[in-house]
Enzyme design. Structure first.
Site, PDB file in Angstrom:
ATOM      1  N   HIS A 161      50.871  35.759  47.233  1.00 29.93           N
ATOM      2  CA  HIS A 161      50.058  36.519  46.275  1.00 29.93           C
ATOM      3  C   HIS A 161      48.712  35.887  45.934  1.00 29.93           C
ATOM      4  O   HIS A 161      47.958  36.468  45.155  1.00 29.93           O
ATOM      5  CB  HIS A 161      50.863  36.795  45.005  1.00 29.93           C
ATOM      6  CG  HIS A 161      51.203  35.570  44.204  1.00 29.93           C
ATOM      7  ND1 HIS A 161      51.483  35.628  42.856  1.00 29.93           N
ATOM      8  CD2 HIS A 161      51.332  34.260  44.550  1.00 29.93           C
ATOM      9  CE1 HIS A 161      51.757  34.422  42.413  1.00 29.93           C
ATOM     10  NE2 HIS A 161      51.678  33.580  43.418  1.00 29.93           N
ATOM     11  N   HIS A 162      48.391  34.733  46.510  1.00 30.30           N
ATOM     12  CA  HIS A 162      47.056  34.151  46.296  1.00 30.30           C
ATOM     13  C   HIS A 162      46.066  34.546  47.392  1.00 30.30           C
ATOM     14  O   HIS A 162      44.878  34.229  47.281  1.00 30.30           O
ATOM     15  CB  HIS A 162      47.136  32.623  46.228  1.00 30.30           C
ATOM     16  CG  HIS A 162      47.958  32.107  45.097  1.00 30.30           C
ATOM     17  ND1 HIS A 162      47.749  32.494  43.791  1.00 30.30           N
ATOM     18  CD2 HIS A 162      49.017  31.242  45.077  1.00 30.30           C
ATOM     19  CE1 HIS A 162      48.640  31.893  43.012  1.00 30.30           C
ATOM     20  NE2 HIS A 162      49.413  31.133  43.765  1.00 30.30           N
ATOM     21  N   CYS A 163      46.534  35.213  48.424  1.00 32.61           N
ATOM     22  CA  CYS A 163      45.655  35.578  49.534  1.00 32.61           C
ATOM     23  C   CYS A 163      45.128  36.994  49.350  1.00 32.61           C
ATOM     24  O   CYS A 163      45.893  37.915  49.039  1.00 32.61           O
ATOM     25  CB  CYS A 163      46.412  35.476  50.855  1.00 32.61           C
ATOM     26  SG  CYS A 163      45.336  35.701  52.290  1.00 32.61           S
TER      27      CYS A 163
ATOM     28  N   ASN B  94      46.361  36.282  42.040  1.00 34.71           N
ATOM     29  CA  ASN B  94      44.950  36.674  42.148  1.00 34.71           C
ATOM     30  C   ASN B  94      44.585  37.332  43.472  1.00 34.71           C
ATOM     31  O   ASN B  94      43.575  38.036  43.554  1.00 34.71           O
ATOM     32  CB  ASN B  94      44.044  35.467  41.909  1.00 34.71           C
ATOM     33  CG  ASN B  94      44.264  34.337  42.903  1.00 34.71           C
ATOM     34  OD1 ASN B  94      45.396  34.049  43.307  1.00 34.71           O
ATOM     35  ND2 ASN B  94      43.190  33.682  43.298  1.00 34.71           N
TER      36      ASN B  94
END
Length: 347
Positions: free
Chosen positions: A142-144, A186
């Site tokens: 979920h950070h990509c 993010n």
């Protein structure tokens, strides 16, 4: 016209919508031990489920690696080309010695497992819509976002799964992301900024990585937690906000990012949720979502302790024991179940 893909093939009914491949696990000369992430946890989850006689190999769906064409549905070609540089991958995975490896080894030993997990999430999205539920025993990067990676996340599998559904599955035009990893999600937030079709609920430790203020603008239901938040407060906030999210935006599919880095003792997550609290959390999310008869896709995301694999397996076993997942899935609501949720009232 969508491109041809190997990820949306028919899956026989005898196979449960649980997606996995032995290729998920990252092992190469011990380098994986230089990151606090347990890079073999996915296989351990499956082994625990086999030991408990819930699954056999013939019941699993074998994940396929996402191709470059698949990845280009979301990612820029420039970003994918950047991954051909070992120092970029070393930065994203937070394993500095990767910088010294030839990129062909980085592709094979680090990125191919992550591409296979990404393919698994895309496959599980289709299965969730067909079967009512699906679990990718991996994914949750979920950070990509489309043009940047970080935090051990090289591919935007959540964004990809949703965009594949929007493009290829009739009747799927609204999605909700319920992100309960300890860190702010993010990546998908940047990808869906301004997209009214996608509602994002994010519950995270407000004091830790990534602290992405711009991405927070995409969160429709933001729940910021303090250091050391414990079970009672956490579970109450999760249930209340999941209910409110579905009231505000009734989706055609839910993507549930079920990170276990909320576990007590996780030095990166900074929260204090017990193993039983994590199992209960997953139960709450599945029960509330399924009470609305909405398909749910679960990905396992972050979890930085050796015991997280056992907790994920225990959670899947609990969901099965309660009839919330299984080969013939009944829609179980809080009202017709003998096992109560937290209070159903929404203040």
């Amino acid at each position: 016209m969508p491109h041809a893909t190997q990820l949306y093939q028919h899956v026989p009914e005898k196979r449960w919508p649980i997606v996995y491949s032995p290729r998920y696990n990252i092992t190469f000369m011990g380098l994986e031990k230089l990151h606090p992430f347990d890079a073999g946890k996915w296989g351990k989850v499956i082994n625990f489920l086999k030991e408990e006689k819930l699954l056999s190999d013939g019941m699993l769906v074998e994940a396929r690696e996402a191709s470059e064409e698949d990845l280009l549905v979301v990612h820029t070609r420039r970003y994918l080309n950047e991954l051909k540089w070992s120092f970029v991958v070393a930065t994203i995975t937070e394993i500095p010695p990767v910088i010294f490896l030839p990129n062909f080894l980085v592709q094979r030993k680090v990125l191919r497992p992550l591409r296979t997990q990404t393919g698994g999430t895309i496959m599980a999205g289709k299965l969730a819509v067909e079967r009512g539920w699906a679990i990718n025993v991996g994914g949750g990067f979920h950070h990509c976002s489309s043009d940047r990676g970080g935090g051990f996340c090289a591919y935007a599998d959540i964004t990809l799964a949703i965009k594949f559904l929007f493009e290829r599955v009739e009747g799927i035009s609204r999605a909700t992301i319920i992100d309960l990893d300890a860190h702010q999600g993010n990546g998908h937030e940047r990808d869906f900024m301004g997209d009214k079709r996608v509602y994002i609920m994010d519950v995270y430790n407000r004091h830790i990585y990534p602290g992405d203020r711009f991405a927070k603008e995409a969160i429709r239901r933001k729940v910021e937690l303090e250091w050391g938040t414990e079970d009672e407060e956490y579970l109450e906030k999760v249930e209340r906000n999941v209910r409110r999210s579905l009231q505000e935006h009734l989706p055609d599919v839910v993507v549930y990012n079920a990170g276990t880095d909320v576990l007590e003792g996780d030095r990166l997550g900074g929260l204090s949720i017990s193993p039983a609290g994590i199992v209960k959390r997953d139960e709450v999310v599945f029960r509330v979502v399924r009470a609305h008869d909405i398909p749910i896709l679960m990905v396992t995301s972050g979890g930085y302790q050796k015991r997280t694999a056992r907790i994920i397996a225990d959670s899947i076993l609990n969901l099965h024991d309660l009839g919330l997942i299984g080969p013939e899935f009944p829609c179980v609501s809080a009202q017709n179940s003998g096992i109560p949720l937290l209070s159903c009232a929404v203040p």
